[in-house]
Design a protein around this motif. Sequence first.
Motif, PDB file in Angstrom:
ATOM      1  N   ASP A 145       1.006  -1.435   0.010  1.00  0.00           N
ATOM      2  CA  ASP A 145       0.091  -0.049   0.024  1.00  0.00           C
ATOM      3  C   ASP A 145       0.822   1.189   0.087  1.00  0.00           C
ATOM      4  OD1 ASP A 145      -2.076  -1.642  -0.083  1.00  0.00           O
ATOM      5  OD2 ASP A 145      -2.704  -1.294   1.928  1.00  0.00           O
ATOM      6  N   GLY A 146       2.182   1.228  -0.082  1.00  0.00           N
ATOM      7  CA  GLY A 146       2.845   2.300  -0.531  1.00  0.00           C
ATOM      8  C   GLY A 146       3.979   2.662   0.768  1.00  0.00           C
ATOM      9  N   GLU A 147       4.074   2.043   1.953  1.00  0.00           N
ATOM     10  CA  GLU A 147       5.104   2.122   2.832  1.00  0.00           C
ATOM     11  C   GLU A 147       6.439   1.867   2.301  1.00  0.00           C
ATOM     12  OE1 GLU A 147       4.808   3.258   5.905  1.00  0.00           O
ATOM     13  OE2 GLU A 147       2.588   3.304   6.032  1.00  0.00           O
ATOM     14  N   ARG A 148       7.415   2.449   2.603  1.00  0.00           N
ATOM     15  CA  ARG A 148       8.763   2.202   2.133  1.00  0.00           C
ATOM     16  C   ARG A 148       9.251   0.866   2.587  1.00  0.00           C
ATOM     17  NH1 ARG A 148      14.096   4.194   4.641  1.00  0.00           N
ATOM     18  NH2 ARG A 148      15.724   3.960   2.979  1.00  0.00           N
ATOM     19  N   SER A 149       9.034   0.737   3.755  1.00  0.00           N
ATOM     20  CA  SER A 149       9.493  -0.733   4.564  1.00  0.00           C
ATOM     21  C   SER A 149       8.314  -0.909   5.699  1.00  0.00           C
ATOM     22  CB  SER A 149      10.710  -0.383   5.169  1.00  0.00           C
ATOM     23  OG  SER A 149      10.768   0.642   5.989  1.00  0.00           O
ATOM     24  N   ASP A 301      27.618  -4.024  13.918  1.00  0.00           N
ATOM     25  CA  ASP A 301      27.659  -4.214  12.280  1.00  0.00           C
ATOM     26  C   ASP A 301      26.223  -4.147  11.901  1.00  0.00           C
ATOM     27  OD1 ASP A 301      30.141  -4.528  12.199  1.00  0.00           O
ATOM     28  OD2 ASP A 301      30.226  -6.640  13.144  1.00  0.00           O
ATOM     29  N   TYR A 302      25.153  -4.425  12.876  1.00  0.00           N
ATOM     30  CA  TYR A 302      23.888  -4.604  12.340  1.00  0.00           C
ATOM     31  C   TYR A 302      23.302  -3.261  11.695  1.00  0.00           C
ATOM     32  CZ  TYR A 302      24.358  -9.199  14.110  1.00  0.00           C
ATOM     33  OH  TYR A 302      24.719 -10.516  14.420  1.00  0.00           O
ATOM     34  N   PRO A 303      23.640  -2.149  12.203  1.00  0.00           N
ATOM     35  CA  PRO A 303      23.123  -1.176  11.419  1.00  0.00           C
ATOM     36  C   PRO A 303      23.850  -0.758  10.082  1.00  0.00           C
ATOM     37  CG  PRO A 303      23.341  -0.255  13.785  1.00  0.00           C
ATOM     38  CD  PRO A 303      24.034  -1.690  13.503  1.00  0.00           C
ATOM     39  N   LYS A 304      24.868  -1.203   9.961  1.00  0.00           N
ATOM     40  CA  LYS A 304      25.458  -1.278   8.476  1.00  0.00           C
ATOM     41  C   LYS A 304      24.652  -2.196   7.488  1.00  0.00           C
ATOM     42  CE  LYS A 304      29.532  -2.039  10.441  1.00  0.00           C
ATOM     43  NZ  LYS A 304      30.988  -2.197  10.628  1.00  0.00           N
ATOM     44  N   ILE A 305      24.180  -3.153   7.964  1.00  0.00           N
ATOM     45  CA  ILE A 305      23.335  -3.875   7.135  1.00  0.00           C
ATOM     46  C   ILE A 305      22.334  -3.382   6.622  1.00  0.00           C
ATOM     47  CG2 ILE A 305      22.152  -6.239   6.910  1.00  0.00           C
ATOM     48  CD1 ILE A 305      23.899  -7.473   9.276  1.00  0.00           C
ATOM     49  N   GLY A 306      21.656  -2.768   7.429  1.00  0.00           N
ATOM     50  CA  GLY A 306      20.129  -2.059   7.179  1.00  0.00           C
ATOM     51  C   GLY A 306      20.631  -0.832   6.147  1.00  0.00           C
ATOM     52  N   GLN A 307      21.814  -0.127   6.467  1.00  0.00           N
ATOM     53  CA  GLN A 307      22.034   0.958   5.300  1.00  0.00           C
ATOM     54  C   GLN A 307      22.529   0.373   4.027  1.00  0.00           C
ATOM     55  OE1 GLN A 307      25.763   2.318   7.771  1.00  0.00           O
ATOM     56  NE2 GLN A 307      24.257   3.348   9.250  1.00  0.00           N
ATOM     57  N   ARG A 308      23.194  -0.681   4.087  1.00  0.00           N
ATOM     58  CA  ARG A 308      23.359  -1.346   2.652  1.00  0.00           C
ATOM     59  C   ARG A 308      22.041  -1.653   1.938  1.00  0.00           C
ATOM     60  NH1 ARG A 308      23.708  -1.686  -1.780  1.00  0.00           N
ATOM     61  NH2 ARG A 308      25.248  -2.706  -2.972  1.00  0.00           N
ATOM     62  N   ILE A 309      21.280  -2.256   2.656  1.00  0.00           N
ATOM     63  CA  ILE A 309      19.991  -2.639   2.219  1.00  0.00           C
ATOM     64  C   ILE A 309      19.135  -1.503   1.557  1.00  0.00           C
ATOM     65  CG2 ILE A 309      17.673  -3.790   2.572  1.00  0.00           C
ATOM     66  CD1 ILE A 309      19.258  -5.564   4.484  1.00  0.00           C
ATOM     67  N   THR A 338      17.068   0.415  12.116  1.00  0.00           N
ATOM     68  CA  THR A 338      17.387   2.004  12.469  1.00  0.00           C
ATOM     69  C   THR A 338      18.496   2.275  11.380  1.00  0.00           C
ATOM     70  OG1 THR A 338      18.802   1.286  14.280  1.00  0.00           O
ATOM     71  CG2 THR A 338      16.584   1.974  14.671  1.00  0.00           C
ATOM     72  N   GLY A 339      19.314   1.282  11.262  1.00  0.00           N
ATOM     73  CA  GLY A 339      20.310   1.499  10.053  1.00  0.00           C
ATOM     74  C   GLY A 339      19.526   1.702   8.588  1.00  0.00           C
ATOM     75  N   PHE A 340      18.686   0.900   8.467  1.00  0.00           N
ATOM     76  CA  PHE A 340      17.862   1.161   6.997  1.00  0.00           C
ATOM     77  C   PHE A 340      17.237   2.361   6.981  1.00  0.00           C
ATOM     78  CE2 PHE A 340      13.957   0.666   4.684  1.00  0.00           C
ATOM     79  CZ  PHE A 340      14.408   0.213   3.530  1.00  0.00           C
ATOM     80  N   GLU A 341      16.754   2.901   8.171  1.00  0.00           N
ATOM     81  CA  GLU A 341      16.166   4.100   8.423  1.00  0.00           C
ATOM     82  C   GLU A 341      17.163   5.472   8.424  1.00  0.00           C
ATOM     83  OE1 GLU A 341      12.258   4.600  10.138  1.00  0.00           O
ATOM     84  OE2 GLU A 341      12.311   3.839   8.192  1.00  0.00           O
ATOM     85  N   ASP A 342      18.397   4.883   8.633  1.00  0.00           N
ATOM     86  CA  ASP A 342      19.531   5.783   8.553  1.00  0.00           C
ATOM     87  C   ASP A 342      19.539   6.737   9.858  1.00  0.00           C
ATOM     88  OD1 ASP A 342      21.345   8.246   6.499  1.00  0.00           O
ATOM     89  OD2 ASP A 342      21.964   6.711   7.785  1.00  0.00           O
ATOM     90  N   ARG A 343      19.152   6.299  11.047  1.00  0.00           N
ATOM     91  CA  ARG A 343      19.227   6.836  12.250  1.00  0.00           C
ATOM     92  C   ARG A 343      19.772   6.146  13.389  1.00  0.00           C
ATOM     93  NH1 ARG A 343      15.190   5.857  15.657  1.00  0.00           N
ATOM     94  NH2 ARG A 343      13.261   4.767  15.102  1.00  0.00           N
TER      95      ARG A 343
END
Length: 343
Positions: A145-149, A301-309, A338-343
Amino acid sequence: MKTVYSPLHAGHAGQMELVTSAIVPGFEKPSRAEFIKARVESEKLGPIIAPVEHDLAAAKRVHRADYIDFLPTVWPQWIAEGHAGTAMPFTWPTRGLRGDVPPKRIDALLGYYSFDGGATFVEGTWAAIKSSFDVALTAAGLVKDGERSAFALCRPPGHHAGAGFMGGYCYINNAAVAAQWFRDQGAKRISILDVDYHHGNGTQEIFYDRADVQVLNLHGDPMVEYPFFLGHADERGAGAGEGFNLNYPMPFGTGWDAWNVSLEDACARLAAYAPDIVVVSLGVDTFEKDPISQFKLKSLDYPKIGQRIAKLGLPTLFVQEGGYAVEEIGINAVGVLTGFEDR
């Protein structure tokens, strides 16, 4: 990012499992989901919402109908046949035995529909399985329905469940169900990126001969690590699916630098495939303190995974899988988000 969560997962509690030398309390326990939920709240990731109930038609798009129909009957049959304690298989139809004739007794049926002694049942297990399935589809609906994630806080997990079998704490393959549901809603291509320490053997089995769902698995080497019998680098799909199944087996002791090489390659191949949506099987048992795993990733390391995705720039559904160092599971799982959200 919205999180979908159901308290019904807590009914799957107190179950036992068969490991190498003993029957022990299950490592997959309710505190896993509760630690994650608490971290979602403390990090103010976003609202936590309840799942919408779905019928099981979507599950039967990736699983055999007889298998799905079997799951809600396990506990009633177990009790009706006079058993007590955890419902657990003890015999399996391996090579050379008949696997085409379902037996009538529940203890035999448990073996017929499983590959190990880790997907066991107590009274509240089916309600937890169904709620986990509902969580995944509700979160998938948010992305459609349009959410980024969105984050599906699924428990029990799903990626070891195949078309007709359970195992490894998994009963319905939530990531596979979501991927097929997206296809049925009009998406042309889906990528499933599985970052759990253990190979997503069920997901691979379900989509192995298909080109419309790309499956990428980063995991422990199956020569020495559970689930052992799938996950080699030469397993690249079959027929129409040739080249759309990619495995990245890694040795015991793998840390961030080596693991990240695999992640980068997987993300590059995912981007080249150009899916409409990414489904992430989010296991965090790659953590250095995980009690049943052998990789050495650290919490930072886990926020870096989110950032890459996030750099893929694609709508993304995160589906919770493994992670058994329960005190840190919230930090690590939500760290990816939170890494994916970049915060």
